[in-house]
Design an enzyme around this catalytic site. Structure first.
Site, short mmCIF file in Angstrom:
data_model
loop_
_atom_site.label_atom_id
_atom_site.label_comp_id
_atom_site.label_asym_id
_atom_site.label_seq_id
_atom_site.Cartn_x
_atom_site.Cartn_y
_atom_site.Cartn_z
CG HIS A 166 18.34 46.77 80.54
ND1 HIS A 166 18.53 47.56 81.77
CD2 HIS A 166 17.29 46.15 80.94
CE1 HIS A 166 17.39 47.40 82.69
NE2 HIS A 166 16.93 46.45 82.15
CB SER A 167 17.00 52.35 79.32
OG SER A 167 15.45 52.16 79.60
CB ALA B 192 10.37 48.65 85.76
CB CYS B 193 14.07 48.86 82.14
SG CYS B 193 14.04 47.02 82.50
N GLY B 194 13.21 49.70 79.89
CA GLY B 194 12.93 49.60 78.43
C GLY B 194 14.08 48.59 77.99
#
Lengths: 1017, 473, 510
Positions: free
Chosen positions: B229-230, B18-20
């Protein structure tokens, strides 16, 4: 199900063996465990968020996806997948509408010769392909044609095999699969057969059984067959929604053939041929073995002329039938040994349990210790140092009586172990130690999805904070405490209104993914720096990777809970079909953490049917340095495994709030202490035998375990357990148990500045003010400061506005989390998700930057999930909030200018004034509190969820209350809409709708409060 | 990665992440370096949404997708003596080569083979300047050798959309061949190969991305949009390929039904025919989805296939991640018909998701039907749209803010840089569902079982006397 | 027939019916344990009829509501037969008597016997008895079977197929009858040999009619005959029927001869007239009630002072019988100390059998009970007729070795006048009659027939009941008979589908 339209419920977990360890012939579906969501994706609430879910299914051919034409949608649409016999007849009657069908007889020759089942499968695959070639659009897999010479192929097996065969031959999309199945009757059967490719199922035998039962007058209500069938369809449908939702899947169409199961004990050949792609880590039965399973039943029916169905006993202990670990003599010995402090009798108990364990009931029973040079027991670390590794299970006050709860707490505090508050808050009187030194405080405070009673003060009074991601007995599901169980006492402890029902949502609404969990851990660490943060997971395939993620999210400890444990009430299909024994989950978690070099950062804990020193030793060798014991500890308190915990009629005063029954409680902390001492002594004896002086040396030493060779059972012999004992080779310097503390980088938090500012307030309650800039990387602002307040001033905190801080900028997540009484935060700018989470008495004010020029009431100013689990305080929000505003709020009074979907979901108390638009599904599951919604366009009636609330007009008292709140809102934020409404109050007040929970209204009525008439829609 | 195949109980296919996510876009299509730089700043301010392994220096992955910085490439390639054609007439591939030189050589040969056979001409390679001291130790162990590949079409008539499709064929052909024929070829990976966009990513922390790639700091690198995206993964096995963005999307979420979706794709792919691709091309393209890839990578691959075979990007996302329509009584019947129609050919890729997507000209965002992932956006007076998992990740002057909003469940936001406009959910979706007579098609073709008559000869036929026997069996 | 079983899970019925709580969930809170009123002792000692009046259905219903349907039903464990007690309680609660008798019959061939004369270990282990009074399980059991007989639910159910195997059963007591019933059910031909003139063994002649009227036995025997079981009376194996004949003519022999060798009291005066074994006394009376004439010399208590030596159930039966015969006085003495009124939680906790003072219905009818008394000598007159019993009080102590022993209390020796003394001090083990010798059976340390899984040391010869395990309860005898039948069936067929109390039914034979 046919009678009431819902699935059966039971309690106290499942201590029967896995299907592959069972000496019984088990249904093939029982070899498949449902996967469920934890941490990395949220489960859905299939009841309150029904609007996003669908049971729609379809039959027919699918065409080339790259193009679009009218023909693409030539399909039969079916509203739900349980086909009545008449539905099947309809399907067979549509040949001339362009839906030709073929029926394939799914049977095999029942002469017991090897290869017969495989032959049968080959035949049906071939016939399926022929049908496709012949242009058929519907394939009906039928097991109707059984007779003394032919046994049925399990529908799950025929469906999976044909599905994969057609995929391999690249013709699957040409045809729809429908099962005409005699062996499908419960939710899990439907779930598996659909999960492996069927679009719809005709459970003809179940329907026939219902018909016959109905004829013989078994159902209490007077039902027609049609009604009984409809109830059955509804029950299965709701059950399927639950199965899907627990994995976070919304539509049956996507669920179909999604294979969200783990197979346990099937051979690679079976998996690769019939269930390709299914997770299967424990090798087991092949086709001939599966044939044997079927033939046992077939023989019973045809050869033995038996006229009676055998007694099942999967769920309750029966003298005959499946074995359970807790049999009457075992319960008796355990109780008597601990009462009389008789270690010898305890050993008898342990011996019996270990023997039963060995009788293939559990995976650990199939393991044995390797011989090793023993040491003298005197050299083994003392019981006192082992004590601190023990915890008791998480059971809430509410599910068990105050007496039962505090007895465990006192005992655990005496030995330095940890008892668990469970979800449901804790009475503050328990925080003070008694004159005799006993302490009723639970060292572990649980933070579950309902967040009942989770305040800054509650969190401050803990040595460990446990985030319950899932519950062994019903992973992926929420819970519900009916209003009649919420008495004055429980209501107070849970910060809820007595008489108002409480719902625990399936997901934590602040954890939809792993980085959200990291955020909650960060919140909690700020709320109590001294406490260890523990994340409770339930064993399933993939729990290892989740555990690695959790370790990276900086949990201090991870509990891998066995799915066989659990004390709560849950649907029977969840008890039986979701989750794995702890051995698998623990081993996977340990292996994965070692592989990722994360093992030394977290403590691994396990629980689930742990009862003896041998169990603990195996847990340690598989990787757990701490262990939880729940059921056995309850038995020591007097529990006799009634399994009626959900009925409030516990005859020994444990799982009940009935004052008369509570008087019958005879538990005693001394007995519990005795029990844990016995366990520790028992463990020490094993340690001495194995040559270990300390527990730490034992952790993860799977090389000292081996699979027993002396088990004489045809199923077990096929099991291949080596993956369980795989020893992950640790890189150099990588620890196998917790040695390194997580770095939370707390030194960076803005709160230190706030604490600095508040020094005088904290010392002398002198009011202070201050100003700070803030940005999105400043997270959990207020938690640490509140912790300092709670330490000094307990639950009541400081007087209003004592610490008044103004911020400017974009606040990070969890602004004002758990903020304590006396704090006022005024934010100029905007905020992110979890605004005011767990608010514990503070006041939050937010309005846009003074330089901005947009209209605040049309723009978003705070994020999703504001005031989740908030217990008290006030808030004024000049602008719109995101989804799930005030979810599970139990006391905050908030004014806001618009909210997204699911506003006030599960709310149990407090007041919410909304001066603008609301989203869909407003007030779903709302059982308490009141919302006043300004609704000039009368759209709320289309948007709210009517399950639990009514829409009413405001009465005079409401008007006074709403007016006062809006006045304050204007005072703090200079809101234009508030200004207009106040200016035009006579008109405006008529445009408000009062959203009133029926539960709450009933409570008020009981108290004699006059309630306004319902608005006629 | 082979060496991470399951041992013991660990099952690689069960990893989650999942991520930012976020993007910055200039509505009018103006290109500048600030857009890229702001996007990277935004990414850095979401570091807490990314994951770190046992070593705090090793991140789980970060990346950025931007428009091809034509002027920059023209200049740097000219420096090494290669003249690039005009913008849109050439494709740039961003390639992770295996470290082994010999394998790398084999890779180049394979690439060359397909370049020639598919009607392309090799313009040249450019080693991408990177700073090896930036990645954490775990990431560094498997750091790929990164080069950019420049190709142009032999046929000058290929416009950018034809070129984009041909590059897609080339990329898949090369990748499949590499996996199939070259030992160690599975380490070979093309992050992007397009005439419109390029992706810079790696197993990096958010704050390492900018430092690692010199290009990203180069003021000459300009773009009108940048998508970031991170990643926060449940593990930290070294793997650069898993970083996002992919070629069309960046995904924050989890596709719960991935196994079923990919299984079904297997038979769906067998039926693929398209006027946009020859059958030979389709053969080179397939398989599109692959059970070995992550859920997000598979979703991206399918999006790409569907977009390049003629559907618009919003159309594709509406069919793969439909909003909740079944029980929505307020929904326009034509809009509902679109969803009903597409349900006949594609089951939802179901799970919580926030998606940002772009084809280089349009950029947008959408949420799944549950809307559990946050996505906030801001439109400025100066003509920018900024969207991200968190508000305030990029500081914006309060005076400049025109509108602040969030993407709501099942809804979409689209910025069309060519048209210079922002479309809300209703506008963007209407243009899609009014594109074809879905409503008529549904009414004409669909049969509802519920409404069918029960056949006249039907009779409930219960054999109570044999019931017990059959229950037993 | 459609089956209705709650608790099924791998079979469809359970899930389809759902989780309706069994019985009434709060019945145990609402209702107290109540046994039906017995007939007035003053009235009932004038006859040999049962002491209970006919059933009251409403009362049974209410009592069944007290069952809590425990998650771990300790009563299953308490019952030697493993009766599915909560299941039949629930059926009774819902008025489904046919289901109830079916559930009960699965585990118990003769509920009409156990429902009358069982000491009900199930009730001792009932979870309610932890802090309340147990469910009236035995009473409900009797209600079920009597309702079933009254309504004709119990019909002969001869097996559908015969295996052709022949089994001889020696002894027609509860063990023999149970074995016969089960083996017949499995399709084997069964012949029961009984040395007495009537079938029933201990049930016929050992238990007084006021506890078990013999028509209860007769109606069961009729059913069994109709199901195909052959009974041979006056067939004393080892005497007028040779054991060899049995082993040759039958495929298996099951010895169910009981443990009828009575324990003697070898003290001075034992030979006096008026000193009898309890069984002699009881048997005679049963024959009288059956209308037989006694030829061997009446043993009667009328107008006598009777002493019953031994405080157990047989002793109690002697008390009741003596009172009915018109005894002048009845005294019962017991060597052991008087048990406490409530159980000792430390040494005798639930769910063990409570070692407490037990007052039987016979005791209600009039008796002087004495404990801690040692018999020293029977005292007689010149006619060698018993006139008294010399006894002494004793005191029980725990000796240094940890074993309990007693000492006589000085100065307490006395003579209790009596004309009839009945020895009810138990049995010594299997009757080592000719069968044992003829077949050369091995015995165990306690003098019982030695078996391995019910098979004796001789091929094809099995043993069940008291003859194998020593003197015990009727319910144990039934259990023994059933388990032995299963062993015999397996011996014939390689596996058995007969019910077994702790093995599940569906099993793999491979």
């Amino acid at each position: 199900m046919a009678e009431k339209g819902y699935e059966p419920v039971g309690s106290m977990g499942d201590d029967t063996p896995l299907a592959v360890l069972s000496k019984e012939s088990r249904h093939l579906s029982n070899y498949f465990k449902q996967q469920f969501a934890q941490v990395s994706n949220p489960p859905i609430d299939p009841i309150r968020e029904r609007l996003v879910m669908s049971l729609f299914t379809r039959v027919g051919a699918s065409l080339n996806v790259l193009e679009e034409s009218a023909d693409h949608t030539r399909q039969i649409h079916i509203s739900q997948p349980v086909l009545l016999n008449s539905d099947l007849a309809k399907l067979k009657n549509m040949e001339d509408q362009g839906y030709p069908y073929a029926v394939i007889d799914c049977v095999f020759v029942a002469d017991g010769k090897p290869g017969r089942l495989k032959e049968g499968l080959n035949r049906i695959c071939e016939e399926a392909c022929q049908a496709v070639k012949a242009g058929k659009r519907i394939l009906i897999l039928s097991d109707q044609k059984i007779n003394s010479g032919h046994a049925p192929i399990p529908s799950l097996l025929s469906t999976g095999t044909v599905h994969h065969y057609l995929i391999e031959n690249k013709v699957r999309t040409h045809i729809g699969l429908v099962a005409e199945a005699g062996d499908v009757w419960e939710v899990h059967h439907f779930a598996t057969v659909i999960g492996y490719g069927a679009s719809a199922i005709n459970p003809y035998l179940a329907l026939e059984t219902i018909h016959t039962l109905n004829q013989s007058g078994v159902f209490q209500k007077n039902l027609s067959d049609r009604e009984a069938f409809a109830n059955y369809q509804k029950a299965i449908g709701n059950g399927l929604l639950k199965v899907m939702s627990k994995m976070g899947i919304s539509t049956l169409q996507s669920y179909q053939s999604s294979q969200i199961f783990e197979a346990i004990g099937l051979s690679t050949e079976v998996i690769d041929t019939s269930f390709r792609g299914t997770i299967s880590r424990i090798e087991g039965l092949g086709y001939d073995d599966l044939a044997t399973e079927v033939l046992i039943r077939h023989q019973l029916a045809y050869d033995l002329q038996s006229n009676e169905l055998p007694a099942g006993g999967i769920y309750q202990w029966k003298r005959k039938g499946e074995k359970h670990l807790f049999s009457p003599d075992v319960i008796h010995w355990l109780q008597h040994s601990t009462k009389t402090d008789n270690f010898e009798l305890y050993k008898k108990y342990a011996q019996k349990i270990n023997d039963q364990t060995r009788e293939q009931l559990t995976l650990r029973g199939l393991l044995e210790f390797k011989k090793r040079k023993s040491v003298s027991i005197d050299e083994v670390e003392p019981v006192e140092s082992i004590f601190k590794r023990f915890a008791t299970g998480a059971m809430s006050f509410g599910s068990i009586s105050f007496e039962a709860h505090t007895t465990l707490a006192i005992a655990m505090n005496r030995i330095g172990g940890k008892s668990n508050s469970g979800e449901g808050g804790e009475d503050e009187i328990r925080y003070e130690q008694k004159p005799n030194g006993d302490w009723e405080r639970s060292a572990i405070k649980q933070v579950a999805s309902g967040r009942f009673g989770v305040t800054s003060y509650y969190l401050t009074n803990a040595d460990e904070l446990q985030i319950k991601m899932a519950q062994g007995a019903k992973p992926g599901e929420g819970g519900q405490l009916p209003g009649d169980k919420v008495d004055e006492w429980i209501g107070r402890v849970r910060h809820a209104t007595p008489g108002v029902g409480l719902i625990s949502p399936p997901p934590h609404h602040d954890i939809y993914s792993i980085e959200d969990l990291a955020q909650l851990i960060y919140d909690l660490k700020n709320a109590n720096r001294q406490a260890r943060i523990n994340v409770k997971l339930v064993s399933q395939a993939g729990v290892g990777t989740v555990a690695a993620g959790v370790a990276k999210a900086k949990a201090d400890a991870i509990l891998i809970s066995g799915a066989d444990g659990g004390t709560g009430a849950s649907p029977i299909s969840s008890i039986r079909h979701a989750g794995l024994p702890w051995e698998l989950g623990l081993s996977e978690a340990h292996q994965t953490l070692v592989k990722n070099n994360l093992r030394s950062r977290v403590t691994l804990q396990t629980d689930g049917q742990i009862r003896t020193g041998r169990d603990i030793a195996i847990a340690a060798l598989l990787g757990a340095e701490e262990w939880g014991v729940a059921t056995a500890a309850l038995v020591v308190e007097g529990c006799i495994m009634m399994r009626k915990c959900h009925l409030n009629t516990c005859p020994v005063g444990i799982a009940t709030q009935d004052p008369e029954l509570r008087k019958l409680f005879t538990g005693n902390p001394d007995h519990v202490v005795n029990f844990f001492r016995f366990l520790a002594e028992d463990l020490r004896e094993v340690m001495a035998e194995l040559g270990f002086r300390t527990v730490n040396e034992m952790i993860g030493r799977t090389d000292l375990l081996r699979v027993r060779q002396d088990v004489d059972h045809w199923k077990v012999k096929k099991l291949y357990l080596s993956p369980l004992l795989y020893k992950e080779n640790a890189a150099e310097g990588v620890g196998l148990f917790k040695q390194i503390d997580q770095d939370f980088e707390l030194e960076r938090v803005l709160d230190w500045k706030l604490v600095e500012l508040s020094r005088e307030a904290l010392d002398q309650s002198t009011p202070v003010t201050g100003k700070f800039t803030i940005q999105n990387t400043d997270r959990s602002v207020g938690a640490l400061l509140s912790n300092e307040i709670s330490k000094r001033f307990k639950g009541k905190g400081l007087p209003e506005d004592t610490i008044h801080v103004k911020f400017r900028g974009s606040a990070g997540q969890s602004f004002g989390v758990f903020a304590a009484p006396g704090i006022t935060f005024e934010l100029q700018g905007e905020a992110n998700d979890y605004f005011g989470k767990g608010l514990s008495g503070a006041k939050l004010i937010v309005y846009p930057d003074k330089d901005s020029s947009f209209k605040p009431e049309d723009n978003i100013i705070i994020g999703n999930v504001a005031f989740y689990g908030a217990t008290s305080g006030e808030a004024y929000i000049r602008g719109m909030a995101g989804e799930r505003f005030c979810v599970r709020n139990s006391g905050v009074h908030a004014v806001v200018e618009g909210v997204g979907d699911h506003g006030c979901e599960y709310m149990t108390g407090g007041r919410v004034v909304i001066l603008g638009k609301t989203g869909k599904n407003f007030a779903a599951g709302m059982s308490g509190g009141i919302a006043y919604v300004f609704d000039p366009e009368h759209t709320l009636k289309e948007l709210y969820n009517p399950e639990m609330v009514d829409l009413e007009r405001m009465d005079e008292a409401d008007k006074v209350e709403a007016h006062a709140m809006i006045e304050k809102h204007f005072h703090y934020t200079k809101s234009d809409p508030a200004d207009w409404i106040l200016e035009n109050w006579d008109l405006a007040s008529e445009l408000f709708v009062k959203v009133m929970p029926r539960d709450y209204k009933a409570v008020l009525l009981k108290k004699g409060v006059v309630v306004a008439e319902k608005v006629v829609k | 990665m082979n060496d991470q195949a399951g041992q013991g109980l660990y099952t690689p296919s069960l990893e989650h992440d999942a991520c930012g996510i976020g993007f910055v876009a200039n509505i009018n299509g103006n290109r500048n370096h600030q857009t890229l730089s702001d996007a990277l700043t935004m990414l850095e301010n979401m570091e807490h949404r990314g994951g770190k392994g046992s070593s705090p220096k090793t991140g789980d992955g970060a990346g950025v997708l931007l428009q091809i910085p034509h002027a920059f490439f023209q200049q740097v390639m000219l420096d090494s003596g290669i003249e690039l054609p005009e913008e849109g007439k050439y494709g740039v591939g961003m390639i992770f080569f295996p470290c082994d030189k010999q394998v790398r050589q084999q890779c180049r040969e394979t690439i060359l083979h397909f370049i020639k056979s598919l009607g392309f001409e090799l313009l040249g390679y450019r080693p991408v300047p990177v700073n090896h001291d930036v990645p954490g130790p775990g990431a560094l162990e498997v750091e790929p050798h990164i080069e950019q590949l420049f190709v142009q079409a032999v046929n000058p008539a290929w416009d950018s959309s034809v070129l984009e499709r041909k590059l897609f064929v080339l990329r898949n052909a090369v990748t499949h061949a590499m996996n199939r024929d070259v030992k160690g070829g599975n380490e070979f990976y093309i992050t992007s190969f397009s005439c419109r966009t390029i992706v810079y990513k790696g197993q990096l922390r958010t704050d390492q991305l900018r430092e690692y790639y010199d290009d990203l700091q180069d003021e000459r690198v300009t773009t009108a949009l940048a998508l970031v995206h991170s990643r926060f993964s449940t593990n930290t096995f070294p793997n650069w390929k898993l970083a996002q963005p992919f070629r069309y999307i960046a995904h924050n979420g989890e596709i719960n039904t991935i196994r079923g979706n990919v299984n079904k794709m297997k038979s769906k792919e067998a039926l693929f025919r398209s006027s946009y691709f020859t059958d030979q091309e389709l053969e080179l393209l397939l398989p599109i989805t692959n059970p070995q890839f992550s859920d997000s990578a598979n979703l991206d691959a399918l999006v790409e296939m569907l977009v390049l075979s003629g559907r618009s990007l919003p159309h594709v996302l509406m069919m793969l991640v439909p909003e909740a329509w079944q029980d929505n009584k307020l929904m326009d019947p034509h809009r509902k018909a679109f969803y009903k129609y597409h349900a006949s050919m594609m089951e939802p890729w179901d799970g919580p998701a926030a998606l940002v997507f772009t084809d280089g000209n349009r950029i947008g965002a959408t949420l799944d039907r549950n809307g559990l992932r946050p996505l906030r956006y801001c439109v400025t007076r100066s003509g920018r749209v900024i969207a991200a998992s968190e508000a305030g990740a990029l500081k914006i002057d309060a005076k400049d803010v025109l509108e602040k909003g969030r993407i709501t469940p099942g809804k979409m936001l689209l910025v069309d840089l060519e048209k210079g406009r922002v479309f809300d959910d209703e506008k963007v979706k209407r243009s899609v569902y009014e594109g074809k007579p879905y409503y008529q098609w549904i009414v004409q073709q669909r049969t509802k079982l519920r409404l069918e008559p029960v056949p006249e000869n039907f009779e409930e036929d219960f054999h109570t006397e044999t019931l017990t026997k059959r229950q037993q069996a | 027939m459609l089956t209705f079983l709650i608790g099924l899970s791998d079979f469809p019925t359970f899930d389809l019916i759902g989780s309706r709580p069994m019985g009434q969930t709060d019945g145990f809170i609402k209702f107290n344990r109540e046994m039906p009123k017995t007939r007035d002792p003053k009235e009932r000692i004038n006859d040999y009829k049962e002491i209970y009046p006919p059933l009251n259905e409403e009362h049974v219903h209410q009592q069944s509501a007290r069952c809590m349907d425990c998650g771990v039903p300790f009563c299953h464990n308490g019952c030697p037969l493993g009766n599915n007690i909560p299941d039949f309680n629930d059926a009774v609660y819902h008025g489904k008597w046919e289901d109830a008798i079916r559930i009960l019959s699965e585990t118990n061939n003769f509920p009409e016997f156990t429902g009358r004369i069982c000491p009900a270990p199930c009730e001792a282990s009932c979870v309610l008895s932890i802090n309340n009074k147990p469910v009236t399980i035995e009473y409900i059991e009797k209600a079920i079977v009597e309702t079933a007989f009254a309504n004709g639910y119990l019909k002969p159910q001869p097996p559908k197929a015969r295996t052709g195997k022949r089994v001889a059963i020696v002894g027609s007591g509860p063990a023999g009858l149970a074995a016969a019933a089960q083996l017949n059910k499995a399709g084997h031909w069964v012949t029961v040999f009984e040395r007495s003139d009537r079938i029933g063994g201990l049930l016929r002649y050992g238990i007084p009619d006021f506890k078990l009227e013999k028509n209860v036995l007769d109606r069961r025997l009729r059913l069994m005959e109709q199901e195909g079981i052959i009974f041979r009376t006056n067939a004393n194996v080892g005497e007028n029927v040779s054991a060899k004949f049995l082993t040759e003519e039958f495929d298996a022999v099951v010895l169910c001869g009981g443990a009828s060798a009575p324990r003697d009291l070898p003290i001075p005066g034992r030979e006096l007239k008026g000193v009898h074994y309890a069984m002699e006394f009881l048997t005679q009376q049963n024959k009288r009630v059956a209308g037989d004439r006694i030829f061997s010399g009446d043993i009667l208590a009328d107008n006598k002072n009777v002493i019953v030596i031994g405080g157990g159930d047989t002793g109690s039966d002697c008390v009741g019988t003596s009172n009915r015969q018109g005894a002048k006085s009845v005294t019962q003495i017991e060597l052991l100390a008087k048990p406490p009124v409530t159980r000792n939680q430390e040494t005798n906790p639930w769910p063990n059998w409570p070692m407490v003072l037990n007052t039987s219905s016979s005791h209600e009818e009039g008796v002087q009970r004495n404990w801690a008394i040692l018999t020293k000598e029977f005292v007689g007159d010149h006619m060698n007729r018993l006139t008294g019993l010399k006894v002494v009080d004793i005191e029980w102590q725990v000796g240094e070795s940890g074993k309990a022993g007693f000492i006589e209390r000085a100065g307490t020796e006395r003579i209790i006048p009596c004309e009839l003394a009945l020895l009810a001090i138990g049995f010594t083990g299997a009757e080592r009659g000719n069968v044992v010798q003829e077949l050369g059976l091995e015995l165990d340390d306690r003098g019982n027939i030695k078996t391995t899984n019910y098979l004796t040391s001789v091929e094809g010869v099995f043993a069940a009941g008291d003859i194998r395990r020593g003197q015990s309860l009727v319910v144990w005898a039934i259990s023994e008979g059933r388990e032995t039948a299963r062993a015999v069936d397996a011996y014939f067929m390689g596996g058995s589908q007969l019910e077994s109390k702790d093995l599940s039914q569906v099993r793999i034979s491979a």
